[in-house]
Design a protein around this motif. Structure first.
Motif, PDB file in Angstrom:
ATOM      1  N   TYR A  32       0.859  -1.182   0.000  1.00 48.14           N
ATOM      2  CA  TYR A  32       0.000   0.000   0.000  1.00 48.14           C
ATOM      3  C   TYR A  32       0.889   1.223   0.000  1.00 48.14           C
ATOM      4  N   ILE A  34       1.113   5.673  -0.408  1.00 52.96           N
ATOM      5  CA  ILE A  34       0.380   6.934  -0.324  1.00 52.96           C
ATOM      6  C   ILE A  34       1.322   8.075  -0.715  1.00 52.96           C
ATOM      7  N   TYR A  36       1.792  12.084   0.040  1.00 52.15           N
ATOM      8  CA  TYR A  36       1.391  13.161   0.930  1.00 52.15           C
ATOM      9  C   TYR A  36       2.008  14.472   0.463  1.00 52.15           C
ATOM     10  N   GLY A  96       2.158  -4.913   7.704  1.00 52.45           N
ATOM     11  CA  GLY A  96       0.766  -5.298   7.868  1.00 52.45           C
ATOM     12  C   GLY A  96      -0.111  -4.335   8.627  1.00 52.45           C
ATOM     13  N   SER A  98      -0.922  -0.102   9.808  1.00 53.92           N
ATOM     14  CA  SER A  98      -0.885   1.177   9.108  1.00 53.92           C
ATOM     15  C   SER A  98       0.296   2.012   9.573  1.00 53.92           C
TER      16      SER A  98
ATOM     17  N   SER B  31      -7.356   4.312  16.033  1.00 52.66           N
ATOM     18  CA  SER B  31      -5.919   4.070  15.908  1.00 52.66           C
ATOM     19  C   SER B  31      -5.170   5.387  15.854  1.00 52.66           C
ATOM     20  N   SER B  33      -1.123   6.936  15.572  1.00 51.22           N
ATOM     21  CA  SER B  33       0.302   6.690  15.350  1.00 51.22           C
ATOM     22  C   SER B  33       1.080   7.965  15.606  1.00 51.22           C
ATOM     23  N   GLN B  48       2.473   2.926  17.151  1.00 53.53           N
ATOM     24  CA  GLN B  48       1.071   2.879  16.785  1.00 53.53           C
ATOM     25  C   GLN B  48       0.279   2.251  17.929  1.00 53.53           C
ATOM     26  N   SER B  94      -6.330   6.905  12.284  1.00 50.86           N
ATOM     27  CA  SER B  94      -7.005   6.134  11.252  1.00 50.86           C
ATOM     28  C   SER B  94      -8.094   5.315  11.920  1.00 50.86           C
ATOM     29  N   SER B  96      -8.718   2.153  11.555  1.00 46.91           N
ATOM     30  CA  SER B  96      -8.318   0.803  11.940  1.00 46.91           C
ATOM     31  C   SER B  96      -6.805   0.709  11.836  1.00 46.91           C
ATOM     32  N   PRO B  97      -6.211  -0.343  12.390  1.00 41.58           N
ATOM     33  CA  PRO B  97      -4.759  -0.456  12.322  1.00 41.58           C
ATOM     34  C   PRO B  97      -4.258  -1.019  11.001  1.00 41.58           C
ATOM     35  N   GLY B  98      -5.142  -1.448  10.142  1.00 44.19           N
ATOM     36  CA  GLY B  98      -4.711  -2.051   8.889  1.00 44.19           C
ATOM     37  C   GLY B  98      -4.434  -1.033   7.811  1.00 44.19           C
ATOM     38  N   LEU B  99      -4.400  -1.498   6.570  1.00 44.50           N
ATOM     39  CA  LEU B  99      -4.121  -0.621   5.445  1.00 44.50           C
ATOM     40  C   LEU B  99      -5.197   0.445   5.338  1.00 44.50           C
ATOM     41  N   GLY B 100      -4.780   1.635   5.062  1.00 46.75           N
ATOM     42  CA  GLY B 100      -5.761   2.698   4.912  1.00 46.75           C
ATOM     43  C   GLY B 100      -5.156   4.044   5.185  1.00 46.75           C
ATOM     44  N   GLU B 101      -5.902   5.063   4.815  1.00 50.67           N
ATOM     45  CA  GLU B 101      -5.410   6.424   4.922  1.00 50.67           C
ATOM     46  C   GLU B 101      -5.228   6.832   6.377  1.00 50.67           C
ATOM     47  N   GLN B 102      -4.111   7.498   6.648  1.00 51.90           N
ATOM     48  CA  GLN B 102      -3.866   8.102   7.946  1.00 51.90           C
ATOM     49  C   GLN B 102      -3.991   9.605   7.798  1.00 51.90           C
TER      50      GLN B 102
END
Lengths: 112, 113
Positions: A32, A34, A36, A96, A98, B31, B33, B48, B94, B96-102
């Protein structure tokens, strides 16, 4: 505020030009990514993301390209505007969760 | 709706002192970080937290610690400050702790003299 862009690679363009910012990432297991944008004195602002099962994703005036073979990411900004002037970072997801690993950054300077 | 908020905005401390930085995530985000950004470099991951538990830790000494509260806000503590701890400390939240925008806050600028 203090500049985040000291000693960073710099890309200078004219207003209206298209800009391409490149990034080499390090972890072949990253899935993944990104881009910024960070303006002076502010926190990073999300621009666009892409998952490793894609090689291209488009947003408003921005496109991200992913080449997993050579571990390369690029951000294309169409019709660059003075307000696009900032430091741009690519970030990759690791392990795994974020947690993001950021690249060194590129300063984009747009002249009117 | 408020974004990620951090306090204080700026802080000046002396070597050897300790500091506590605070972060409130976006409403509904569980979540948080923490990142350290030294001038001229990209942010570096410190911690995190998700649901009050530590989910990840970067390569920082034990002088750095953090915690997350039941309302999902978080504190970063740094003991025995060194000159090299001078940096912008960023908090990101974010859902959740998984993949995704912070989503990042504006940061706290710490200067150690």
């Amino acid at each position: 505020g203090e500049s985040v862009g000291l000693h960073l690679p710099t890309l200078s363009v004219q207003e209206g030009d298209n800009s391409i910012i490149n990034c080499a990432y390090s972890n072949s297991a990253s899935d993944y990514f990104i881009w910024y944008k960070q303006e002076s004195g502010k926190g990073p602002q999300f621009i666009i993301d892409i998952r490793s099962n894609m090689d291209k994703r488009q947003g408003q005036r921005v496109t991200v390209l992913l080449n997993k073979t050579v571990k390369h990411l690029s951000l294309q900004i169409a019709a660059t505007q003075p307000g696009d002037s900032a430091v741009y970072f690519c970030a990759e997801n690791s392990e795994g969760y974020s947690t993001l690993t950021f690249g060194k950054g590129t300063m984009l300077l747009v002249s009117p | 709706d408020a974004g990620v908020t951090q306090s204080p905005t700026h802080l000046i401390k002396t070597r050897g002192q300790h500091v506590t930085l605070r972060c409130s995530p976006i409403s509904g985000h569980k979540s948080v970080s923490w990142y350290q950004q030294v001038l001229g470099q990209g942010p570096q991951f410190i911690f995190q937290y998700y649901e009050k538990e530590e989910r990840g830790r970067g390569n920082f000494p034990d002088r750095f610690s953090a915690r997350q509260f039941p309302n999902y806000s978080s504190e970063l503590n740094v003991n025995a400050l060194l000159l090299g701890d001078s940096a912008l400390y960023l908090c990101a939240s974010s859902s959740s702790p998984g993949l995704g925008e912070q989503y990042f806050g504006p940061g706290t600028r710490l200067t150690v003299t």
